[in-house]
Design an enzyme around this catalytic site. Structure first.
Site, PDB file in Angstrom:
ATOM      1  N   SER A 119       0.833  -1.195   0.000  1.00 57.14           N
ATOM      2  CA  SER A 119       0.000   0.000   0.000  1.00 57.14           C
ATOM      3  C   SER A 119       0.868   1.245   0.000  1.00 57.14           C
ATOM      4  O   SER A 119       0.362   2.331  -0.244  1.00 57.14           O
ATOM      5  CB  SER A 119      -0.930  -0.010   1.209  1.00 57.14           C
ATOM      6  OG  SER A 119      -0.267  -0.473   2.341  1.00 57.14           O
ATOM      7  N   HIS A 140      -1.950  -2.799  -6.780  1.00 54.40           N
ATOM      8  CA  HIS A 140      -2.539  -2.494  -5.476  1.00 54.40           C
ATOM      9  C   HIS A 140      -4.066  -2.634  -5.515  1.00 54.40           C
ATOM     10  O   HIS A 140      -4.761  -1.816  -6.117  1.00 54.40           O
ATOM     11  CB  HIS A 140      -2.122  -1.066  -5.080  1.00 54.40           C
ATOM     12  CG  HIS A 140      -2.570  -0.666  -3.723  1.00 54.40           C
ATOM     13  ND1 HIS A 140      -2.835   0.630  -3.376  1.00 54.40           N
ATOM     14  CD2 HIS A 140      -2.810  -1.401  -2.606  1.00 54.40           C
ATOM     15  CE1 HIS A 140      -3.221   0.686  -2.119  1.00 54.40           C
ATOM     16  NE2 HIS A 140      -3.226  -0.536  -1.621  1.00 54.40           N
ATOM     17  N   GLU A 152      -4.799  -0.095  -8.446  1.00 59.49           N
ATOM     18  CA  GLU A 152      -3.823   0.962  -8.715  1.00 59.49           C
ATOM     19  C   GLU A 152      -2.569   0.272  -9.250  1.00 59.49           C
ATOM     20  O   GLU A 152      -2.008  -0.594  -8.568  1.00 59.49           O
ATOM     21  CB  GLU A 152      -3.539   1.650  -7.368  1.00 59.49           C
ATOM     22  CG  GLU A 152      -3.004   3.029  -7.431  1.00 59.49           C
ATOM     23  CD  GLU A 152      -2.781   3.623  -6.025  1.00 59.49           C
ATOM     24  OE1 GLU A 152      -2.792   2.897  -4.999  1.00 59.49           O
ATOM     25  OE2 GLU A 152      -2.563   4.829  -5.958  1.00 59.49           O
ATOM     26  N   ASN A 190      -3.553   5.927  -1.137  1.00 55.99           N
ATOM     27  CA  ASN A 190      -3.278   6.166   0.283  1.00 55.99           C
ATOM     28  C   ASN A 190      -2.736   7.553   0.581  1.00 55.99           C
ATOM     29  O   ASN A 190      -2.821   8.028   1.714  1.00 55.99           O
ATOM     30  CB  ASN A 190      -2.352   5.088   0.828  1.00 55.99           C
ATOM     31  CG  ASN A 190      -3.135   3.817   1.070  1.00 55.99           C
ATOM     32  OD1 ASN A 190      -4.227   3.866   1.637  1.00 55.99           O
ATOM     33  ND2 ASN A 190      -2.622   2.692   0.605  1.00 55.99           N
TER      34      ASN A 190
END
Ligand code: CAA
Length: 283
Positions: A119, A140, A152, A190
């Site tokens: 992440s 991701h 992602e 994130n």
């Protein structure tokens, strides 16, 4: 390059979800972990998810059985010797991921792409541990993997265009929509999500509001499917803290400092849903 055999490292909440969507798309999947007890738990979770879809009439029993039959498990990383593509979804610890990638680089065939579901750990730092930096990429997934539409896809500086294209197409084969990101701390998802969650924890820390009120504001005020504190519990508070640390270390900017209350929860072992207690009680 045709991908037939797909390896997943880690059978936890992300790993078993990734194994499920890969198997449902028709790939032969090998899911590994360090203990049989963990892989068995992963299979149990996949079975539960698929059975729920069958009971809702969204999946045929035959499709469930076929998907399950495509997933094999192992506790020996050496069994990854004939995979074409790997996603690593182990615990979010840099030292652990480095070791896994060094091992995979030695075990997997030369053509295999080694991706990580990290992440926030830099792709370049992982790539530098291997002799195939052009075949290292971030893939991701979002939690819960079978439900969330996004993948992602993160390019390191050394990632080749071919590796990127294969990963992009694979995400689509899994029924997901890919989004491209470059290799900076937290990537896109994130970088934006975690500071919001961290700020929600600051609101609790400074008694601006109770958990229920903080979450209600974001749910009903901003139409988020769940409030930031409930989402933090779903993601895992240890993971949230680790991501905030990565943002803070990576940018050296105080706006990313983790809330002391988040750290205190993690130190106490209150990690969210997986430990039975986080900002809410799950016992
Ligand atoms: N595993 C598999 N399926 C699940 C699930 C799980 N853990 N939780 C819910 N579902 C399924 C349900 O079975 C249901 O399926 P159907 O539509 O086929 O009936 C569907 O999801 C909706 O579930 P519910 O009706 O029970 O509940 P809901 O409508 O509140 O949705 C939710 C639950 C999908 C989790 C929704 O609240 C949501 O989207 N929350 C936000 C999740 C999010 O933001 N995820 C990203 C986290 S960040 C991340 O993962 C990246 C990182 O690096 C930290």
């Amino acid at each position: 390059m045709e991908i037939k055999k797909f390896g997943v490292i880690g059978s936890g909440q992300m790993g078993n979800g990734i194994a499920q969507v890969a198997a449902a798309s028709g790939l032969e999947v090998l899911m590994s972990d360090i203990k049989e007890e963990f892989t068995a738990k992963g299979i149990e979770n996949i079975t539960k998810n698929l059975a729920r879809s069958v009971s809702k009439g969204k999946l045929e029993q035959l499709q469930m059985d076929t998907t399950l039959s495509r997933i094999k498990t192992t506790v020996d990383l050496k069994d990854m010797a004939d995979v074409d593509f790997v996603v690593e979804a182990a615990v979010e610890r840099e030292d652990l991921k480095f070791k896994i990638f060094e091992d995979l680089d030695a075990i997997c065939p030369a053509h295999a792409i080694l991706s990580t579901n990290t992440s926030s750990i830099p792709i370049g730092r992982i790539a530098a541990r291997t002799g195939r930096p052009d075949k290292i990429i971030g893939m991701h997934f979002m939690n819960p993997v079978p439900v969330m539409k996004l993948v992602e896809v993160i390019k390191g500086l050394a990632t080749s265009e071919e590796t990127f294209e294969i990963t992009w197409e694979l995400s689509k084969k899994f029924g997901k929509t890919p989004a491209e990101a470059n290799d900076f701390p937290g990537f896109i998802a994130n970088r934006i999500l975690m500071p919001m969650i961290n700020e929600a924890v600051f609101c609790l820390y400074q008694s601006v509001g109770k958990p229920e009120d903080i979450d209600t504001v974001m749910k009903l005020g901003m139409n988020h499917p769940m409030g930031p504190l409930a989402l933090a519990d779903l993601i895992g508070l240890d993971t949230c803290l680790a991501i905030m640390e990565t943002l803070y270390d990576g940018f050296k900017d105080s706006k990313y400092r983790p809330c002391p209350l988040l750290r205190k929860y993690v130190e106490t072992g209150w990690l969210g849903r997986k430990s039975g207690k986080g900002f809410y009680d799950y016992s």
